[in-house]
Design a protein around this motif. Structure first.
Motif, PDB file in Angstrom:
ATOM      1  N   ARG A   1      27.800  26.774  20.007  1.00 43.60           N
ATOM      2  CA  ARG A   1      27.741  26.796  21.468  1.00 43.60           C
ATOM      3  C   ARG A   1      28.405  25.550  22.035  1.00 43.60           C
ATOM      4  O   ARG A   1      28.181  24.440  21.561  1.00 43.60           O
ATOM      5  N   PHE A   2      29.201  25.751  23.068  1.00 44.49           N
ATOM      6  CA  PHE A   2      29.899  24.645  23.719  1.00 44.49           C
ATOM      7  C   PHE A   2      29.660  24.765  25.216  1.00 44.49           C
ATOM      8  O   PHE A   2      30.378  25.449  25.934  1.00 44.49           O
TER       9      PHE A   2
ATOM     10  N   SER B   1      28.967  30.164  32.365  1.00 42.89           N
ATOM     11  CA  SER B   1      30.219  30.909  32.415  1.00 42.89           C
ATOM     12  C   SER B   1      31.394  30.017  32.779  1.00 42.89           C
ATOM     13  O   SER B   1      31.226  28.884  33.248  1.00 42.89           O
ATOM     14  N   PHE B   2      32.555  30.563  32.558  1.00 46.40           N
ATOM     15  CA  PHE B   2      33.787  30.014  33.107  1.00 46.40           C
ATOM     16  C   PHE B   2      34.371  31.095  34.008  1.00 46.40           C
ATOM     17  O   PHE B   2      34.663  32.205  33.562  1.00 46.40           O
ATOM     18  N   ARG B   3      34.503  30.771  35.307  1.00 45.94           N
ATOM     19  CA  ARG B   3      35.073  31.703  36.280  1.00 45.94           C
ATOM     20  C   ARG B   3      34.361  33.058  36.262  1.00 45.94           C
ATOM     21  O   ARG B   3      34.991  34.106  36.307  1.00 45.94           O
ATOM     22  N   GLY B   4      33.061  33.004  36.196  1.00 48.01           N
ATOM     23  CA  GLY B   4      32.269  34.221  36.310  1.00 48.01           C
ATOM     24  C   GLY B   4      32.225  35.091  35.077  1.00 48.01           C
ATOM     25  O   GLY B   4      31.763  36.233  35.146  1.00 48.01           O
TER      26      GLY B   4
ATOM     27  N   PHE C   1      30.984  33.915  27.724  1.00 43.91           N
ATOM     28  CA  PHE C   1      31.659  33.868  26.431  1.00 43.91           C
ATOM     29  C   PHE C   1      30.618  33.632  25.335  1.00 43.91           C
ATOM     30  O   PHE C   1      29.519  33.132  25.599  1.00 43.91           O
ATOM     31  N   ASN C   2      30.995  33.952  24.091  1.00 42.85           N
ATOM     32  CA  ASN C   2      30.024  33.773  23.006  1.00 42.85           C
ATOM     33  C   ASN C   2      29.646  32.319  22.804  1.00 42.85           C
ATOM     34  O   ASN C   2      28.558  32.014  22.324  1.00 42.85           O
TER      35      ASN C   2
ATOM     36  N   GLN D   1      20.934  33.988  25.229  1.00 45.09           N
ATOM     37  CA  GLN D   1      20.192  35.085  24.590  1.00 45.09           C
ATOM     38  C   GLN D   1      20.110  36.257  25.559  1.00 45.09           C
ATOM     39  O   GLN D   1      20.355  36.107  26.765  1.00 45.09           O
ATOM     40  N   PRO D   2      19.765  37.449  25.053  1.00 43.05           N
ATOM     41  CA  PRO D   2      19.541  38.580  25.956  1.00 43.05           C
ATOM     42  C   PRO D   2      18.454  38.249  26.976  1.00 43.05           C
ATOM     43  O   PRO D   2      17.418  37.662  26.643  1.00 43.05           O
ATOM     44  N   ALA D   3      18.696  38.628  28.222  1.00 46.74           N
ATOM     45  CA  ALA D   3      17.771  38.283  29.305  1.00 46.74           C
ATOM     46  C   ALA D   3      16.386  38.864  29.081  1.00 46.74           C
ATOM     47  O   ALA D   3      15.385  38.274  29.509  1.00 46.74           O
TER      48      ALA D   3
END
Length: 341
Positions: A113-114, A150-153, A156-157, A162-164
């Motif tokens: 994760r980044f 997110s980046f621009r809405g 990404f992995n 996690q799933p909401a």
């Protein structure tokens, strides 16, 4: 953990019509030199959290030059435990910004994760410790709805958490075990799947607690009392940032019901551009954002000290003597006070 007024200050505050959950720890100022095994009280020196009494943990604030550990409040006082039976909008509730973005949360298998992090504790523990509002960013991702930065809405992995439904099931478990508590969820909504949120909340078992949009005040009136909400089991408020979902899915459009500020610049408290102006008479809830664009955990205790108190005073004036109903922060566990430090 967080800062509150003492009961005398609280009584004076309610003269303005609001219960101040917000500001200053109870004013214990004496620091005792010898205590241990759970006998240490707030601001007593400590070496381990087991030294501190119930509801306290052992911490410090190097950003303020305070490196000697001392006992810090670890659980928020629930405002309804001080004064009960008031309309919902006469209380102030602690809210975690990006509640899902938790330090140490497992990454997707095989993916580093980044992204940045906003909280240091699980959602279950946040609720147990007195948090009553969760800010969640939801996206279509991997064929499901995920909590994600997110980046621009786009999710990404390497920014996904996690799933909401996992987090919503934590909320359901809390509401089930605590039948007199009320929780608010504020969704930054990037879900495009038709009826996606409706299905999500139903699958999480939260639909039975839903506060219906039809009963939400729309002309600035008081909300029902917390007693009425609990009796009706309307103990979950959900807001979305997408206007069309109020009609399509019965999910309240955030900007119709909530006033909100933006930025943390000292001395000013402008309303967020999506929000109605602070002098609006149609919204009776005020969400005060108090978090920088880029969260820094080591600086949080400093930000949450005198600066937080100043910010609340500034926003109180800007909003026409309206106290925040929701106080949204990063790293809620390191809220502290210069009164103590």
């Amino acid at each position: 953990m967080t800062c509150f007024m003492d009961h005398r200050d609280l009584s004076r505050a309610t003269a303005t019509g609001y219960l101040f959950l917000l500001l200053l720890f109870s004013s214990f100022i004496n620091i005792w030199s010898s205590c241990s095994n759970g006998s240490c009280q707030v601001v007593d020196s400590c070496s381990h959290s087991t030294d501190c009494g119930p509801g306290l943990f052992c911490g410090n604030c190097p950003a303020l030059g305070k490196t000697q550990p001392f006992c810090i409040r670890g659980q928020a006082t629930i405002p309804t435990s001080v004064i009960g039976g008031l309309p919902f909008n006469k209380y102030s509730w602690l809210v975690t910004h990006n509640s899902f973005s938790i330090v140490g949360a497992p990454a997707l298998p095989g993916v580093q994760r980044f992204t940045f992090y906003n909280q240091e504790d699980t959602v279950t523990n946040q609720l147990k410790n007195g948090v009553r509002g969760l800010m969640l960013d939801m996206y279509d991702f991997n064929g499901d709805i995920w909590l994600c930065h997110s980046f621009r809405g786009q999710c990404f992995n390497f920014t996904a958490f996690q799933p909401a439904i996992n987090t919503l099931r934590e909320v359901e478990a809390f509401l089930s075990k605590n039948p007199s508590e009320i929780v608010t969820i504020i969704i930054e909504d990037y879900v495009h799947t038709p009826k996606g949120l409706t299905k999500l909340f139903k699958n999480a078992g939260l639909d039975k607690y839903w506060f219906p949009v039809s009963k939400m005040p729309k002309k600035g009136e008081d909300w029902p009392t917390v007693t009425e909400m609990v009796k009706a089991n309307h103990r979950l408020l959900v807001f979305t940032s997408v206007a069309s979902k109020e009609e399509e899915e019965g999910i309240a459009y955030q900007w119709k019901y909530l006033l909100e500020n933006e930025g943390v610049k000292p001395g000013s408290c402008p309303n967020r551009k999506e929000s109605q102006p602070f002098n609006s008479k149609t919204a009776s809830l005020f969400l005060m954002n108090y978090f920088p664009t880029y969260p820094v955990e080591d600086e949080a205790c400093k930000e949450h000290s005198a600066r937080l108190a100043d910010r609340i005073r500034t926003c109180y004036k800007a909003a026409g003597s309206m106290m925040p109903n929701f106080l949204a922060v990063n790293f809620y566990l390191v809220l502290s006070c210069n009164l103590y430090l």
